[in-house]
Write a protein that holds these residues in place. Structure first.
Motif, short mmCIF file in Angstrom:
data_model
loop_
_atom_site.label_atom_id
_atom_site.label_comp_id
_atom_site.label_asym_id
_atom_site.label_seq_id
_atom_site.Cartn_x
_atom_site.Cartn_y
_atom_site.Cartn_z
N THR A 241 6.39 -0.32 13.68
CA THR A 241 5.78 -0.99 14.82
C THR A 241 4.29 -0.67 14.89
OG1 THR A 241 6.19 0.84 16.36
CG2 THR A 241 7.93 -0.83 16.13
N VAL A 242 3.56 -1.55 15.54
CA VAL A 242 2.12 -1.33 15.73
C VAL A 242 1.88 -0.10 16.60
CG1 VAL A 242 0.00 -2.31 16.68
CG2 VAL A 242 1.58 -3.77 15.41
N ASP A 243 2.71 0.08 17.62
CA ASP A 243 2.54 1.23 18.51
C ASP A 243 2.68 2.54 17.75
OD1 ASP A 243 2.11 -0.40 20.64
OD2 ASP A 243 4.11 -0.19 21.50
N MET A 244 3.68 2.65 16.89
CA MET A 244 3.87 3.88 16.12
C MET A 244 2.70 4.08 15.16
SD MET A 244 5.85 6.46 15.71
CE MET A 244 6.55 7.68 14.58
N ALA A 245 2.26 3.03 14.52
CA ALA A 245 1.14 3.14 13.59
C ALA A 245 -0.12 3.61 14.30
CB ALA A 245 0.89 1.81 12.89
N ARG A 246 -0.41 3.05 15.45
CA ARG A 246 -1.60 3.45 16.20
C ARG A 246 -1.49 4.90 16.66
NH1 ARG A 246 -2.09 0.61 21.00
NH2 ARG A 246 -4.07 1.71 21.24
N ALA A 247 -0.27 5.31 17.04
CA ALA A 247 -0.08 6.69 17.51
C ALA A 247 -0.28 7.69 16.38
CB ALA A 247 1.31 6.84 18.13
N VAL A 248 0.28 7.40 15.20
CA VAL A 248 0.10 8.29 14.05
C VAL A 248 -1.36 8.32 13.64
CG1 VAL A 248 0.65 8.65 11.61
CG2 VAL A 248 2.46 8.00 13.22
N PHE A 249 -2.00 7.16 13.61
CA PHE A 249 -3.41 7.07 13.25
C PHE A 249 -4.26 7.91 14.21
CE2 PHE A 249 -7.57 4.98 13.58
CZ PHE A 249 -7.96 4.98 12.25
N LEU A 261 -4.23 -0.31 9.41
CA LEU A 261 -4.02 -1.69 8.97
C LEU A 261 -2.78 -2.25 9.66
CD1 LEU A 261 -5.37 -3.66 7.01
CD2 LEU A 261 -3.76 -2.93 5.26
N THR A 262 -2.99 -3.20 10.57
CA THR A 262 -1.89 -3.91 11.23
C THR A 262 -2.26 -5.39 11.29
OG1 THR A 262 -2.65 -3.90 13.54
CG2 THR A 262 -1.63 -1.87 12.72
N SER A 263 -1.37 -6.17 11.85
CA SER A 263 -1.64 -7.60 11.97
C SER A 263 -2.42 -7.93 13.23
CB SER A 263 -0.31 -8.37 11.98
OG SER A 263 0.48 -7.97 13.09
N ARG A 264 -2.71 -6.93 14.05
CA ARG A 264 -3.29 -7.18 15.37
C ARG A 264 -4.80 -6.99 15.40
NH1 ARG A 264 0.93 -9.95 15.73
NH2 ARG A 264 2.85 -8.90 16.39
N PHE A 265 -5.49 -7.62 14.47
CA PHE A 265 -6.95 -7.55 14.42
C PHE A 265 -7.54 -8.96 14.38
CE2 PHE A 265 -6.11 -3.28 12.74
CZ PHE A 265 -7.12 -2.54 13.33
N THR A 301 1.47 -0.98 9.12
CA THR A 301 2.78 -1.54 9.48
C THR A 301 3.32 -2.27 8.26
OG1 THR A 301 1.68 -3.50 10.34
CG2 THR A 301 2.19 -1.74 11.92
N GLN A 302 4.29 -3.16 8.50
CA GLN A 302 4.91 -3.88 7.39
C GLN A 302 3.94 -4.77 6.62
OE1 GLN A 302 5.82 -3.85 10.59
NE2 GLN A 302 8.03 -3.96 10.87
N VAL A 303 2.73 -4.95 7.14
CA VAL A 303 1.79 -5.86 6.49
C VAL A 303 1.47 -5.43 5.06
CG1 VAL A 303 0.73 -6.56 8.66
CG2 VAL A 303 -0.24 -4.65 7.39
N ILE A 304 1.74 -4.20 4.74
CA ILE A 304 1.38 -3.69 3.41
C ILE A 304 2.58 -3.63 2.48
CG2 ILE A 304 1.79 -1.19 3.67
CD1 ILE A 304 -1.14 -0.86 2.59
N GLU A 305 3.74 -4.07 2.98
CA GLU A 305 4.98 -3.91 2.21
C GLU A 305 4.95 -4.57 0.85
OE1 GLU A 305 8.56 -5.05 4.12
OE2 GLU A 305 8.42 -3.53 5.68
N ALA A 306 4.40 -5.75 0.77
CA ALA A 306 4.56 -6.51 -0.46
C ALA A 306 3.25 -7.12 -0.91
CB ALA A 306 5.60 -7.62 -0.25
N GLY A 307 3.10 -7.21 -2.22
CA GLY A 307 2.00 -7.96 -2.80
C GLY A 307 0.67 -7.25 -2.84
N THR A 530 -11.63 -0.86 15.94
CA THR A 530 -10.99 0.08 15.01
C THR A 530 -9.48 0.03 15.08
OG1 THR A 530 -12.88 1.58 15.21
CG2 THR A 530 -10.83 2.52 14.36
N GLN A 531 -8.95 -0.17 16.29
CA GLN A 531 -7.50 -0.15 16.48
C GLN A 531 -6.89 -1.53 16.61
OE1 GLN A 531 -5.92 3.04 19.09
NE2 GLN A 531 -8.06 3.38 19.66
N GLY A 532 -7.71 -2.57 16.77
CA GLY A 532 -7.18 -3.90 16.98
C GLY A 532 -6.72 -4.07 18.42
N TRP A 533 -5.68 -4.89 18.61
CA TRP A 533 -5.15 -5.13 19.95
C TRP A 533 -4.58 -3.83 20.52
CZ3 TRP A 533 -4.68 -8.47 23.94
CH2 TRP A 533 -3.63 -8.25 24.85
N THR A 534 -5.02 -3.48 21.72
CA THR A 534 -4.51 -2.27 22.37
C THR A 534 -3.80 -2.60 23.69
OG1 THR A 534 -6.54 -1.90 23.63
CG2 THR A 534 -6.42 -0.93 21.42
N GLY A 535 -4.17 -3.71 24.31
CA GLY A 535 -3.63 -4.03 25.62
C GLY A 535 -4.21 -3.18 26.73
#
Length: 867
Positions: A241-249, A261-265, A301-307, A530-535
């Protein structure tokens, strides 16, 4: 034929576009006569140049949400008036290449059904086949009821033969043996030993047992990543999830060697982060890193999974469905040249303790449990075996079950037939196709953007003077659920463009749906570069454009092209463009005739006196009916207007001054200065003009003639069609002329509430073009049929527009033989939604080309210069 590459992830699109562009550039260097353009289509990066080039080769690489929504005539992040052209072009004369299908969810089944419809139910005018590619997913998605009935459930002999040849070639390739020998040891991540480095090979006591999921906190994960990261290498952390990625980052040290790197930029921010990752990996592979380089930690997030062609030395991943686990492991020791690489996996903390749940994060709980068993089996095998050998050692049946795509909602023929209409439904909205694109996934996106204005609500009318929205540049993809929650929790106001009312309307949180374009006022916040969408309302963008307009039912943007042009000249130019385009695409017979004639007559309605009277100026060509007019910019001024005139002269010295107007603005009397210009002012020029002393407002004036000229064209064409024994063109041409702006298609209706059809009134009822008279026939504008009762019998005296459309479109069931009787049997009819929309697109493209390269015209700068 064109190539459409459909991918589930944005990161796949970015790298695929770069590689294809490099390949075609190299090819063009060797063979200058070969030119293949590469375009991309994803949220935040939308390239529409391909749309106007159906007769040229191109490759379009896009995400499944953008591509499939367009292939279903409900294109995300775009005006509904443009839906049909994308719908027609993407379902004709293309080869769809579907890659990384294991990540597509319901979109996979949709590609299968669309392929069946294009081949069997609503045949495309030009072939449009599909190829699916996957190393991990079975073929059950090809076995839908529709495909089984029409014998399309099994691979063709050609596909089977190709697969055999490919396997033989790969097995005999010595260069691939090194890749197959790559080791990717995987172990469960243990919080209690998070900071302890592993021994060579990654063996630890109890490695096959999963850690307590409740201890997998962002801080603990970050501490482990920091401890195990090796300087000069890439460590990859993949969260669900984006939330977990942002928290670890955020928990990682505040250093410059980490990237999120997430899809929320927004596009430019996302591209900068992706490029940093790609550049680091390329520099590392080339041996170009400085001696004491700290390396890079990428949290994704999953955006880096493939390709994404990167190779990590350390991989930390949250437990995900087995196909995703395979893809994530593929980012570790990618080419087999880093045999000391190591991966760890942790479980998502379960909400509610041991309570049974249906979903864990974005995934179904059953998929996670199945993956857990396979990970436990794979972990022990992976310690001493190559990745390929470890995978081969797993239970084949368990893997097969885990890799089969789940049955999902899929579009049937009735659905796609119904989606041909682009009118609003009874609720004022449009059919939601998200179930066919990505299913009920809460991460389905809307595109949000921020604009500036004073006051509580966006300005209306002429006060709405900011630039048009550019989703590709300023839009940020965000989960529609996240947007709903932000609006509800923070009481933020969100706005949607109403293309019929020509204004921004407030939208409630419960009305937010995938694919929407949602506007926030700049001070609502919610975004960080830097973090993209934060809400978070504290994250406010420093600078955003003023609020502007969207496309409307009333506007006529293609009239404002920077020059004056005679109507008869433009019609001839469009006819010539259609002739060339149809020939290039090998159209023949009545189909070609319909496209050419519709193009040659599409703007007849501009001869309507009301339309001509609405033109802002005719200085360039004063004594003839016009089809095109220059762009007009205006400034409302109090005080000394000469200062403003001088300031504008420095911006556009060749502009043509139009007569001033006096008007009331608020409580002030102002003078409106106007100029005809060749090209629109950019935002910087407008900003400087607005800063001049005395200027109360400055902006471009939109052309609103108050009627849809293409409807007048259709009414005139229908009258001539009906009155001629030898038909001058097929009935199809009447529809294509009416539909060439995408605003009048499947219905004819009043837009003023009075006796009109899209603003065209009963009087005057004749168009004059040169020496030719074109009477209007309003009978075709009826919904249904026109007639009278004679005793107990209804005698039909005229056909309704819906009957014409029904005959051209045809039924959704092949066994249905009834028709409305509007289109004769010897003319093009029952074309199906794909072919009919394709022909719409060709007429519109012919109009675009005629507008872009007029054979004769006069620019404002030429009038000023006296030429």
């Amino acid at each position: 034929m064109h190539l459409v590459v459909c991918l589930p992830m944005r990161s796949l699109v970015t790298q695929t576009v770069q590689r294809l562009q490099t390949y075609f550039d190299a090819l063009k260097a060797k063979k200058p006569e070969v030119g293949v353009a590469v375009h991309q289509l994803m949220g935040g990066a939308i390239d529409d140049e391909w749309v106007g080039q159906p007769d040229k080769p191109w490759v379009l690489v896009g995400t499944q949400d953008q591509l499939l929504s367009r292939a279903l005539n409900r294109g995300y992040s775009m005006s509904r008036f443009e839906w049909p052209i994308h719908f027609g072009l993407l379902n004709n004369d293309c080869r769809w290449l579907i890659d990384e299908v294991q990540l597509m969810g319901p979109g996979l089944w949709t590609t299968s059904q669309l392929d069946w419809m294009r081949r069997k139910r609503f045949e495309s005018l030009k072939p449009c086949p599909t190829t699916w590619m996957s190393a991990t997913v079975g073929q059950s998605f090809l076995g839908t009821t529709d495909r089984v009935r029409d014998a399309l459930a099994e691979p063709s002999n050609e596909q089977i033969a190709f697969e055999g040849k490919l396997k033989t070639a790969l097995n005999g390739d010595a260069g691939l043996k090194w890749w197959r020998a790559a080791k990717r040891p995987l172990a469960w991540w243990h919080p209690e030993a998070a900071a302890q480095p592993t021994t060579s090979g990654g063996k630890k006591r109890g490695a096959a047992k999963s850690a307590a999921a409740t201890a997998a906190t962002p801080n603990a994960i970050a501490a482990s990543v920091k401890a195990k990261h090796v300087a000069g290498t890439l460590s990859l952390v993949i969260c669900n999830t984006v939330d977990m990625a942002r928290a670890v980052f955020g928990a990682l040290p505040s250093a410059n060697h980490k990237v999120l790197l997430t899809s929320r930029f927004r596009r430019e921010d996302r591209a900068r982060h992706e490029q940093r990752l790609i550049d680091f990996d390329a520099q590392r592979k080339a041996g170009g890193l400085p001696e004491h380089d700290p390396g890079l930690i990428c949290v994704s997030t999953q955006v880096i999974e493939a390709g994404v062609d990167i190779s990590a030395h350390r991989l930390f991943t949250e437990l995900a469905p087995w196909p995703s686990m395979l893809q994530r492991l593929g980012r570790l020791n990618r080419k087999g040249d880093d045999q000391e690489a190591q991966a760890w996996v942790w479980e998502t903390p379960k909400e509610g303790g041991n309570k049974k749940v249906e979903r864990i994060g974005p995934y179904e709980a059953a998929d996670i449990e199945r993956a857990k068993k396979l990970v436990e089996a794979f972990a022990s095998l992976s310690q001493n075996k190559a990745f390929s050998e470890a995978i081969a050692g797993l239970n084949a049946c368990k893997q097969k079950d885990a890799l089969q795509p789940k049955p999902s909602p899929l579009p049937r023929a009735l659905d796609v037939h119904g989606l041909f209409s682009t009118e609003r439904d009874v609720h004022g909205g449009f059919t939601d196709v998200s179930a066919f694109v990505r299913g009920t996934d809460p991460d389905l996106d809307v595109t949000v953007f921020w604009r500036y204005w004073t006051g509580d609500s966006p300005p209306r009318g002429k006060e709405l003077d900011g630039p048009l929205l550019e989703p590709a540049k300023e839009g940020c993809p965000v989960s529609f659920v996240r947007v709903q929650k932000m609006i509800e929790s923070s009481k933020a106001k969100a706005w949607l463009w109403d293309d019929e009312a020509d204004r921004w309307e407030r939208v409630n949180h419960w009305d937010i749906r995938p694919g929407m374009l949602v506007m926030f006022k700049h001070d609502v916040g919610g975004y960080d570069a830097t973090q993209g969408w934060t809400g978070d309302r504290a994250n406010v963008l420093a600078e955003v454009p003023r609020a502007g307009r969207g496309a409307t039912l009333r506007d006529d943007a293609w009239t404002e092209v920077g020059y004056w042009s005679k109507l008869d000249v433009h019609l001839k130019d469009a006819r010539d463009a259609a002739e060339k385009l149809s020939t290039a695409l090998s159209l023949t017979g009545d189909t070609k005739t319909a496209v050419v004639e519709a193009s040659g007559l599409h703007d007849l309605g501009k001869a309507h006196p009301q339309w001509q009277a609405a033109l802002p100026d005719r200085s360039g060509i004063p004594n003839a009916p016009l089809a095109k007019s220059p762009r007009v910019v205006a400034a409302d001024v109090v005080g000394d207007a000469s200062v403003v005139r001088a300031a504008f002269a420095s911006l556009r010295p060749q502009a043509h001054a139009l007569p001033d107007e006096t008007r009331r603005r608020g409580r002030e009397d102002v003078v409106r200065l106007r100029w005809a210009i060749d090209d629109r002012l950019n935002e910087a020029e407008l900003k400087s003009l607005r800063a001049v002393t005395g200027v109360r407002w400055a902006g471009h004036l939109q052309f609103h003639p108050g009627l849809r000229h293409e409807v007048a064209s259709a009414l005139a064409m229908w009258r001539r069609y009906q009155d001629s024994e030898t038909k001058p063109y097929p009935a199809l041409a009447v529809y294509l002329a009416a539909a060439h702006h995408g605003k009048a298609r499947t219905v004819m209706r009043s837009t003023t509430g009075e006796d009109d059809v899209f603003g065209v009134r009963v009087e005057p009822n004749v168009l004059t073009v040169g020496d030719d008279q074109w009477p209007l026939d309003f009978s075709i504008a009826k919904d249904g049929a026109e007639g009278r009762w004679e005793g107990s019998e209804f005698v039909q005296t005229g056909h309704g527009w819906t009957g014409l459309v029904a005959d051209l479109l045809g039924p959704w069931r092949p066994e249905e033989t009834s028709d409305a009787g509007v289109v004769p049997a010897d003319e093009p009819r029952q074309l199906g939604p794909f072919a009919l929309a394709y022909l719409e697109a060709l007429v519109r493209i012919a109009d675009w080309r005629a507008s872009a390269q007029p054979s004769a015209s006069t620019k404002p700068s030429e009038v000023r210069d006296g030429r």
